[in-house]
Design a protein around this motif. Structure first.
Motif, mmCIF file in Angstrom:
data_model
loop_
_atom_site.group_PDB
_atom_site.id
_atom_site.type_symbol
_atom_site.label_atom_id
_atom_site.label_comp_id
_atom_site.label_asym_id
_atom_site.label_seq_id
_atom_site.Cartn_x
_atom_site.Cartn_y
_atom_site.Cartn_z
ATOM 1 N N ILE A 192 5.532 -10.569 19.512
ATOM 2 C CA ILE A 192 6.626 -9.702 19.934
ATOM 3 C C ILE A 192 6.330 -8.942 21.233
ATOM 4 C CG2 ILE A 192 7.587 -9.433 17.624
ATOM 5 C CD1 ILE A 192 6.180 -6.692 17.510
ATOM 6 N N ASN A 193 5.077 -8.916 21.646
ATOM 7 C CA ASN A 193 4.735 -8.379 22.956
ATOM 8 C C ASN A 193 3.414 -9.006 23.395
ATOM 9 O OD1 ASN A 193 2.561 -6.689 21.901
ATOM 10 N ND2 ASN A 193 4.152 -5.274 21.197
ATOM 11 N N ARG A 194 2.928 -8.626 24.537
ATOM 12 C CA ARG A 194 1.762 -9.299 25.109
ATOM 13 C C ARG A 194 0.490 -9.115 24.290
ATOM 14 N NH1 ARG A 194 1.555 -8.377 31.534
ATOM 15 N NH2 ARG A 194 -0.021 -10.000 31.273
ATOM 16 N N SER A 195 0.472 -8.126 23.413
ATOM 17 C CA SER A 195 -0.758 -7.848 22.674
ATOM 18 C C SER A 195 -0.597 -7.851 21.162
ATOM 19 C CB SER A 195 -1.337 -6.491 23.112
ATOM 20 O OG SER A 195 -0.413 -5.450 22.846
ATOM 21 N N THR A 196 0.555 -8.308 20.658
ATOM 22 C CA THR A 196 0.797 -8.209 19.217
ATOM 23 C C THR A 196 1.477 -9.446 18.649
ATOM 24 O OG1 THR A 196 1.164 -5.827 19.531
ATOM 25 C CG2 THR A 196 1.736 -6.753 17.378
ATOM 26 N N ILE A 197 0.917 -9.949 17.550
ATOM 27 C CA ILE A 197 1.531 -10.997 16.743
ATOM 28 C C ILE A 197 1.749 -10.404 15.354
ATOM 29 C CG2 ILE A 197 1.246 -13.279 15.691
ATOM 30 C CD1 ILE A 197 -0.640 -13.976 18.017
ATOM 31 N N ILE A 198 2.945 -10.555 14.810
ATOM 32 C CA ILE A 198 3.238 -9.975 13.502
ATOM 33 C C ILE A 198 3.501 -11.083 12.478
ATOM 34 C CG2 ILE A 198 4.187 -7.850 14.493
ATOM 35 C CD1 ILE A 198 6.990 -8.961 13.803
ATOM 36 N N ALA A 199 3.261 -10.759 11.213
ATOM 37 C CA ALA A 199 3.665 -11.626 10.103
ATOM 38 C C ALA A 199 5.083 -11.215 9.728
ATOM 39 C CB ALA A 199 2.720 -11.456 8.925
ATOM 40 N N VAL A 200 6.021 -12.120 9.847
ATOM 41 C CA VAL A 200 7.430 -11.745 9.695
ATOM 42 C C VAL A 200 7.766 -11.299 8.279
ATOM 43 C CG1 VAL A 200 8.155 -13.209 11.608
ATOM 44 C CG2 VAL A 200 8.105 -14.155 9.298
ATOM 45 N N ASP A 201 7.013 -11.767 7.276
ATOM 46 C CA ASP A 201 7.302 -11.343 5.910
ATOM 47 C C ASP A 201 6.732 -9.969 5.600
ATOM 48 O OD1 ASP A 201 4.652 -12.190 5.928
ATOM 49 O OD2 ASP A 201 4.722 -12.901 3.856
ATOM 50 N N LYS A 202 6.007 -9.383 6.577
ATOM 51 C CA LYS A 202 5.451 -8.039 6.387
ATOM 52 C C LYS A 202 6.235 -6.989 7.176
ATOM 53 C CE LYS A 202 1.933 -9.671 3.985
ATOM 54 N NZ LYS A 202 1.997 -11.103 4.287
ATOM 55 N N ILE A 203 7.398 -7.384 7.713
ATOM 56 C CA ILE A 203 8.269 -6.431 8.402
ATOM 57 C C ILE A 203 8.975 -5.559 7.360
ATOM 58 C CG2 ILE A 203 10.324 -6.158 9.841
ATOM 59 C CD1 ILE A 203 9.621 -8.810 11.186
ATOM 60 N N ASP A 204 8.929 -4.263 7.570
ATOM 61 C CA ASP A 204 9.641 -3.350 6.675
ATOM 62 C C ASP A 204 11.073 -3.143 7.153
ATOM 63 O OD1 ASP A 204 9.459 -1.260 4.421
ATOM 64 O OD2 ASP A 204 10.237 -0.073 6.111
ATOM 65 N N ARG A 205 11.210 -2.898 8.465
ATOM 66 C CA ARG A 205 12.555 -2.708 9.022
ATOM 67 C C ARG A 205 12.500 -2.901 10.540
ATOM 68 N NH1 ARG A 205 10.224 2.036 7.729
ATOM 69 N NH2 ARG A 205 10.178 3.706 9.287
ATOM 70 N N ILE A 206 13.678 -3.069 11.120
ATOM 71 C CA ILE A 206 13.815 -3.256 12.561
ATOM 72 C C ILE A 206 14.834 -2.254 13.083
ATOM 73 C CG2 ILE A 206 14.532 -4.836 14.399
ATOM 74 C CD1 ILE A 206 13.628 -7.140 12.545
ATOM 75 N N ASP A 207 14.424 -1.443 14.056
ATOM 76 C CA ASP A 207 15.318 -0.471 14.691
ATOM 77 C C ASP A 207 15.494 -0.874 16.145
ATOM 78 O OD1 ASP A 207 15.355 1.034 12.319
ATOM 79 O OD2 ASP A 207 13.552 2.124 12.902
ATOM 80 N N GLY A 208 16.558 -1.637 16.422
ATOM 81 C CA GLY A 208 16.765 -2.125 17.782
ATOM 82 C C GLY A 208 15.641 -3.059 18.165
ATOM 83 N N TYR A 209 14.888 -2.665 19.211
ATOM 84 C CA TYR A 209 13.739 -3.473 19.616
ATOM 85 C C TYR A 209 12.426 -2.822 19.191
ATOM 86 C CZ TYR A 209 16.719 -6.648 22.220
ATOM 87 O OH TYR A 209 17.654 -7.588 22.560
ATOM 88 N N TYR A 210 12.476 -2.098 18.081
ATOM 89 C CA TYR A 210 11.276 -1.546 17.459
ATOM 90 C C TYR A 210 11.116 -2.186 16.084
ATOM 91 C CZ TYR A 210 11.501 2.020 21.093
ATOM 92 O OH TYR A 210 11.540 2.657 22.307
ATOM 93 N N VAL A 211 9.904 -2.681 15.842
ATOM 94 C CA VAL A 211 9.606 -3.323 14.563
ATOM 95 C C VAL A 211 8.652 -2.426 13.785
ATOM 96 C CG1 VAL A 211 8.637 -5.351 13.432
ATOM 97 C CG2 VAL A 211 9.901 -5.605 15.579
ATOM 98 N N VAL A 212 9.017 -2.084 12.570
ATOM 99 C CA VAL A 212 8.178 -1.254 11.716
ATOM 100 C C VAL A 212 7.628 -2.134 10.593
ATOM 101 C CG1 VAL A 212 8.029 0.821 10.293
ATOM 102 C CG2 VAL A 212 9.625 0.742 12.232
ATOM 103 N N MET A 213 6.317 -2.158 10.470
ATOM 104 C CA MET A 213 5.665 -3.007 9.487
ATOM 105 C C MET A 213 5.530 -2.290 8.146
ATOM 106 S SD MET A 213 5.389 -5.607 11.418
ATOM 107 C CE MET A 213 4.447 -6.721 10.366
ATOM 108 N N LYS A 214 5.047 -3.005 7.138
ATOM 109 C CA LYS A 214 4.922 -2.458 5.785
ATOM 110 C C LYS A 214 3.979 -1.253 5.723
ATOM 111 C CE LYS A 214 7.474 -5.510 3.494
ATOM 112 N NZ LYS A 214 8.713 -5.123 2.765
ATOM 113 N N ASP A 215 3.017 -1.211 6.632
ATOM 114 C CA ASP A 215 2.093 -0.064 6.646
ATOM 115 C C ASP A 215 2.582 1.051 7.554
ATOM 116 O OD1 ASP A 215 1.722 -1.252 9.094
ATOM 117 O OD2 ASP A 215 -0.462 -1.215 9.014
ATOM 118 N N GLU A 216 3.845 0.946 8.015
ATOM 119 C CA GLU A 216 4.504 1.923 8.882
ATOM 120 C C GLU A 216 4.021 1.873 10.334
ATOM 121 O OE1 GLU A 216 7.200 3.889 8.207
ATOM 122 O OE2 GLU A 216 7.203 2.766 6.331
#
Length: 240
Positions: A192-216
């Motif tokens: 999702i950016n130059r320094s971060t890869i996320i596991a999509v099933d660990k997304i808690d919520r999405i606020d616009g172009y901000y991704v909040v993970m399960k650990d906040e």
């Protein structure tokens, strides 16, 4: 695939000799050269690790043997180059991956490069299992097995990456691009950016172009990654 290389030698003629061989040998590319180990370490701090460090041994201030422990965490392979045969035993005591005598012979240099390319190819196979990743640990020839289902996200930090798991964090000296290649084709992960890869099933919520993970933990989607992110949302959203 090429081996990225850094050369360290306090003599300009020594640097030129190795640079010329790198330029003549397929499968290698020169990143930078330095006349002392301290400047090389500063380079790694700012630009990240490389595949191979070719280092002279007899240098002022700190010689190659003394610098080995500092250098080895910034490269996959540490190769000593020296005019002195009697350094051989010491070089292997510090887990050097090779030892070449000056004046360098092109045949010997090419043979060494080919062996390193083969080792690099084999090491990449460690990352190709679908349900797990084998990453390099803190010590030389030490690896840690990670189940992909336990990954929350992966962050690049300076010259290493952190793999954040559901129960712990693992750190490994490798580039994020290597992790991208390892996860290539695995749709459970999204950069999702130059320094971060996320596991999509660990997304808690999405606020616009901000991704909040399960650990906040909160990440911003980078500008160049927004089209892929929008495509991801389009494919996953039910009530569009």
């Amino acid at each position: 695939m090429k081996l990225s290389c850094v050369v360290i030698d306090d003599e300009p003629s020594g640097i030129t000799m190795v640079e010329d061989l790198i330029g003549q040998t397929p499968g290698t590319e020169l990143r930078s050269s330095f006349d002392n180990a301290f400047d090389a370490l500063n380079y790694f701090h700012n630009h990240g690790p490389v595949d191979v460090v070719f280092s002279d041994i007899s240098m002022p201030f700190i010689n190659g043997i003394e610098a080995a422990k500092l250098l080895e965490v910034h490269c996959k392979f540490l190769i000593f180059i020296t005019a002195h045969r009697d350094y051989g035993p010491e070089s292997y005591e510090v887990n050097a991956d090779g030892y070449l005598l000056k004046p360098l012979m092109r045949v010997k240099f090419t043979e060494l490069v080919n062996s390193l390319l083969e080792k690099k190819n084999k090491s990449r196979l460690l990352y190709m299992q679908k349900d797990c990743l084998l990453i390099k640990g803190a010590l030389k020839n030490n690896y840690v097995n990670i189940l992909t289902r336990d990954i929350l996200y992966i962050k690049a930090l300076a010259n290493y990456i952190q793999v954040i798991l559901t129960a712990e964090t693992k750190t490994t000296h490798m580039g994020l691009i290597d992790m991208e290649r390892a996860l290539n084709g695995n749709h459970a992960f999204l950069k999702i950016n130059r320094s971060t890869i996320i596991a999509v099933d660990k997304i808690d919520r999405i606020d616009g172009y901000y991704v909040v993970m399960k650990d906040e933990e909160r990440f911003t989607v980078g500008r160049q990654f927004k089209p892929a992110f929008n495509e991801f949302l389009s494919q996953r959203t039910i009530n569009k």
